[in-house]
Design an enzyme around this catalytic site. Structure first.
Site, short mmCIF file in Angstrom:
data_model
loop_
_atom_site.label_atom_id
_atom_site.label_comp_id
_atom_site.label_asym_id
_atom_site.label_seq_id
_atom_site.Cartn_x
_atom_site.Cartn_y
_atom_site.Cartn_z
N TYR A 108 10.10 31.93 -36.68
CA TYR A 108 9.62 31.04 -37.74
C TYR A 108 8.84 29.91 -37.11
O TYR A 108 9.31 29.29 -36.15
CB TYR A 108 10.84 30.49 -38.50
CG TYR A 108 10.49 29.49 -39.57
CD1 TYR A 108 10.14 29.90 -40.85
CD2 TYR A 108 10.51 28.12 -39.30
CE1 TYR A 108 9.82 28.98 -41.83
CE2 TYR A 108 10.19 27.20 -40.27
CZ TYR A 108 9.84 27.64 -41.54
OH TYR A 108 9.51 26.72 -42.51
N GLU A 197 2.96 27.55 -42.98
CA GLU A 197 4.14 28.25 -42.44
C GLU A 197 3.81 29.69 -42.08
O GLU A 197 3.10 30.37 -42.82
CB GLU A 197 5.21 28.22 -43.54
CG GLU A 197 6.47 28.97 -43.22
CD GLU A 197 7.39 29.05 -44.44
OE1 GLU A 197 8.18 28.11 -44.67
OE2 GLU A 197 7.31 30.05 -45.18
#
Ligand code: GDP
Ligand code: MN
Length: 387
Positions: A108, A197
């Site tokens: 992530y 993201e």
């Protein structure tokens, strides 16, 4: 404003982040044709403004034209329901057909605006792929953060630290991860993002580092200086009532309760919602008509609020400063005539021309209008009406 995954991938690729090749399509036949253009396995992905697609069955790996056809038919023919969509789900209009990759591990990487620290923060985690909110809740130590100086941006040692926090030891992979982080920060800065993201960033068994999903939110107040983003805007994915309000220079925010709020000014909107909650009610929305509202704008505001079936009562809370109370009263009367109020409308007006406004409302004798003497009285009355 939000970007679709395919748009976010394009911005990332331009910033030097490696992204698998892909095509975006809106019919089943085009999906199959896109499969023919890509060498090997593909992943078919619904392009919607909601996450949790994988678990909902809207991200599918396919290794034949028939599998692509089935997946595309399913996704374009069914509404996607995930924890992020609400029970009604959302319709899928576009699909991404991307070259599939073999995954060894998922990571992530994100940049968000930390409002408390008033700086962007870069966050990375080895536990990518799954819902990061879950990791944040159960294992916050697994998320490593570095805050960016507003002027200096991402400093090399921060970037190196973040890349090694992802667990890379191989020199080539460390450098590749740094390039991804730098690219993501660049997109965040260049396009005035509030969120950028990559989830997941993956490592393939060959040691390649690739971004295979991306999400971006942009600051609406900065859109005027990004022609690129304006071109990306997809009105079909927006809340139709919020769009309609925007066209009339009104700010409308949809919420979950049953009391419609028509107010002028964001501060007044906040206190109106607070006082409704204090008296046990739940706002269905707030519609801010702004300081310099016209009669037409106010009537449109009523149309928007009353077109929502959830709304069982309305609280009109206007402070007449620049906006005049009699303008609002006239709009109320016109709206009552035009639309017909089927639900109670509690009215609290104060400020410029309030006397004239009260006279107008009294003379109009609209049975659904409930006058309130002050804000507390208004909140009590509207909560009682919808109870
Ligand atoms: P999301 O569920 O909406 O976040 O959609 P993602 O694009 O992140 O996909 C969800 C999951 O599907 C990923 O975490 C991967 O595990 C899997 N996935 C997506 N693309 C690929 C791919 O190209 N190859 C493989 N093996 N898995 C993939
Ligand atoms: Mn994802």
């Amino acid at each position: 404003m939000k970007a679709h995954e395919y748009q976010a991938r394009a911005l990332l690729a331009e910033a030097g982040v490696p992204v698998p090749s892909s095509d975006v399509v809106d019919t089943v036949d085009e999906a199959v044709a896109a499969y023919g253009r890509i060498d090997g396995k593909v992943v078919v992905k619904a392009q919607v403004f909601a996450g949790g697609r994988g678990k909902a069955g809207f991200v599918k790996l396919c290794d034949s034209a028939d599998a692509v056809r089935d997946a595309a038919q399913f996704m374009l023919g069914n509404r996607m329901v995930s924890p992020q969509t609400g029970p009604a789900g959302i319709a899928v209009k576009k699909l991404l057909i991307a070259a599939a990759v073999d995954i060894e591990s998922e990571y992530y990487v994100a940049v968000v605006l930390d409002r408390a620290k008033r700086k962007p923060v870069v966050m990375v985690s080895r536990e990518g792929g799954v819902e990061i909110e879950e990791v944040a809740r159960t294992n916050p130590g697994a998320i490593v953060k570095r805050w960016l100086h507003p002027h200096l941006g991402l400093i090399d040692f921060q970037c190196a630290k973040l890349a090694s926090a992802l667990g890379f030891t191989d020199k080539g992979q460390l450098e590749a991860a740094q390039k991804v982080i730098r690219g993501l920060v660049k997109v965040f800065n260049d396009y005035d993002c509030s969120l950028a993201e990559i989830n997941p960033l993956v490592r393939t068994p060959d040691g390649e580092i690739l971004a295979i999903d991306a999400k971006m939110n942009f600051d609406d107040n900065a859109l005027f200086r990004h022609k690129r983003l304006q071109e990306m805007f997809d009105p079909t994915e927006e809340n139709p009532m919020e769009l309609r309000a925007k066209e009339h220079d009104l700010s409308y925010i949809a919420l979950d309760g049953n009391i419609g709020c028509l107010v002028n000014g964001a501060g007044l909107a906040m206190s109106t919602m607070d006082i409704i909650k204090l008296h046990g009610g739940e706002p269905a929305n707030f519609l801010d008509v702004g300081g310099s509202v016209t009669a037409e704008g106010a009537i449109e505001a009523f149309r928007i609020i009353l077109s929502d079936d959830k709304v069982k009562g309305v609280l009109v809370n206007i402070f007449g400063g620049i906006a005049k109370c009699d303008t609002i009263a006239e709009a109320l009367i016109a709206a009552a005539k035009e639309i017909g109020f089927k639900i109670p409308v509690v009215v609290r007006l104060e400020g410029t021309n309030v006397e004239r406004a009260r006279e107008l409302l009294e003379a109009a004798a609209i049975p659904q209008l409930v006058p309130a003497s002050d804000l507390t009285d208004a909140a009590e009355k509207v909560c009682k009406e919808v109870a």
